[in-house]
Design a protein around this motif. Structure first.
Motif, short mmCIF file in Angstrom:
data_model
loop_
_atom_site.label_atom_id
_atom_site.label_comp_id
_atom_site.label_asym_id
_atom_site.label_seq_id
_atom_site.Cartn_x
_atom_site.Cartn_y
_atom_site.Cartn_z
N PRO A 60 0.83 -1.20 0.00
CA PRO A 60 0.00 0.00 0.00
C PRO A 60 0.86 1.25 0.00
N THR A 84 1.56 4.00 1.56
CA THR A 84 1.37 4.72 2.81
C THR A 84 2.23 5.96 2.93
N SER A 142 -3.18 7.56 -0.70
CA SER A 142 -3.83 6.36 -0.18
C SER A 142 -3.06 5.85 1.01
N ARG A 162 -3.52 2.59 4.35
CA ARG A 162 -4.32 1.46 4.81
C ARG A 162 -5.43 1.96 5.72
N SER A 163 -6.65 1.58 5.43
CA SER A 163 -7.79 2.02 6.21
C SER A 163 -7.95 1.16 7.45
N LEU A 203 -8.02 0.12 1.57
CA LEU A 203 -7.31 1.38 1.40
C LEU A 203 -8.26 2.56 1.56
#
Length: 328
Positions: free
Chosen positions: A96, A98, A103, A105-106, A243
């Motif tokens: 991801p 980050t 975007s 990580r959710s 995401l």
């Protein structure tokens, strides 16, 4: 509840039992939803709870039907959460992005679903710390999902529903000391956004104006206008995708790029006491609009602070919308 109706239900009269539980069914469903985060899971567990209540109505002592029903429903929710294998974790994305504001990580629970009701008529008890509007908000329900099940149940019983500590302990089959201890830990672990002083009143002209600005900018693919209607700290999440997008520019670009070259049709609705939109896209092979999902909006002042997009078209039926509409 009348003694006659209770006596009939305890004698095996199904209609009398339905009459007894009818005033409580809606609040019990909301209770299960808060603890589980999923409308479908909440309805399934509530059905199990009501079946258990029917089977044991003969042993009900007649003191407080509401507390008795909450005891059964709460324990059914906790039993469900003990079987976490029913909710396998999604596979993490390998890399991801980050490092940027585009975007990340959710931390949104992937099973979270929108609740198709405002629950305006539900009144919390005198010891409740949250009003109905706060306690059904999508961010609050998502925040609850990060708490251990017992703490989650205690916080909902005490701070959302306003049950006294003794009654909450009776519902959970534990002690007041254990309830108070769990509540302290739950309050410390829950960090929902509670700043509602700058949120437009539900269904007000101010709220409608923000939604109209968003729809107008989105339908016309106006990047600048779409950026302008989002707060500087806005974020977009898309459960069950792992995401999220952060910041007005990345969010606006993602939304517009996702639907480049497409006509859009929005219908307003409400979810979790918040404004929401059902999105339809044209079917390329038939004169129809096809439901594409639902977007729940969290407002701050005259802008949008968070967007939660649900792509499951099966959700639209819960909000009273068809999956397809004729395109004239």
């Amino acid at each position: 509840m009348t003694e006659v109706t209770l006596a009939r239900a305890q004698a095996g009269d199904g209609e009398a039992f339905s009459e007894l539980i009818a005033p409580h069914r809606r609040e019990l469903q909301a209770h299960c939803y808060r603890i589980l985060g999923s409308v479908q899971d909440a309805e399934d567990v509530l059905q199990e709870a009501l079946l258990a209540a029917w089977r044991s109505i003969g042993r009900f002592d007649g003191r407080s039907l509401r507390a008795w029903l909450y005891r059964i429903a709460t324990n059914r929710c906790l039993n469900f959460l003990r079987g976490e294998s029913r909710r396998p974790h999604l596979v993490d994305l390998a890399n991801p992005d980050t490092g940027s504001n585009r975007s990340a990580r959710s931390d949104e629970p992937w099973w979270i679903e929108p609740y198709p009701d405002d629950l305006d008529d539900l009144v919390p008890g005198p010891e409740a710390r949250y009003d109905t509007r706060e306690s059904i908000a999508l961010s609050f329900v998502a925040g609850l999902q990060h708490l251990p099940p017992q703490q989650r149940a205690v916080l909902v019983l005490r701070d959302v529903l306003g049950f006294p500590a003794a009654e909450a302990a009776d519902i959970l089959g534990t002690t007041q000391t254990a309830v108070n201890s769990a509540l302290i830990r739950a309050r410390a672990g829950l960090r929902p956004e509670r700043d509602l002083h700058d949120v437009p009143a539900p269904k007000s002209p101010a709220e409608a104006a923000v939604v109209d600005r968003f729809v107008s900018a989105f339908e016309s693919f106006n990047l600048d206008e779409l950026v302008a209607v989002l707060t500087d700290t806005a974020r977009l999440t898309m459960p069950p995708e792992p995401l999220e997008h952060r910041g007005p520019q990345p969010i606006a670009r993602f939304l517009l790029e996702s639907h480049a070259g497409q006509a859009l049709k929005f219908f307003p609705t409400r979810a979790n006491g918040q404004p929401a939109l059902i999105l339809y896209l044209p079917d390329p092979s038939a004169p129809l609009w096809r439901a594409c999902g639902l977007i729940v909006l969290t407002l701050r002042g005259d802008r949008i602070h968070a967007l939660t997009r649900f792509a499951d078209v099966g959700l639209v039926g819960r909000f009273g919308f068809p999956r397809a509409l004729p395109r004239n």
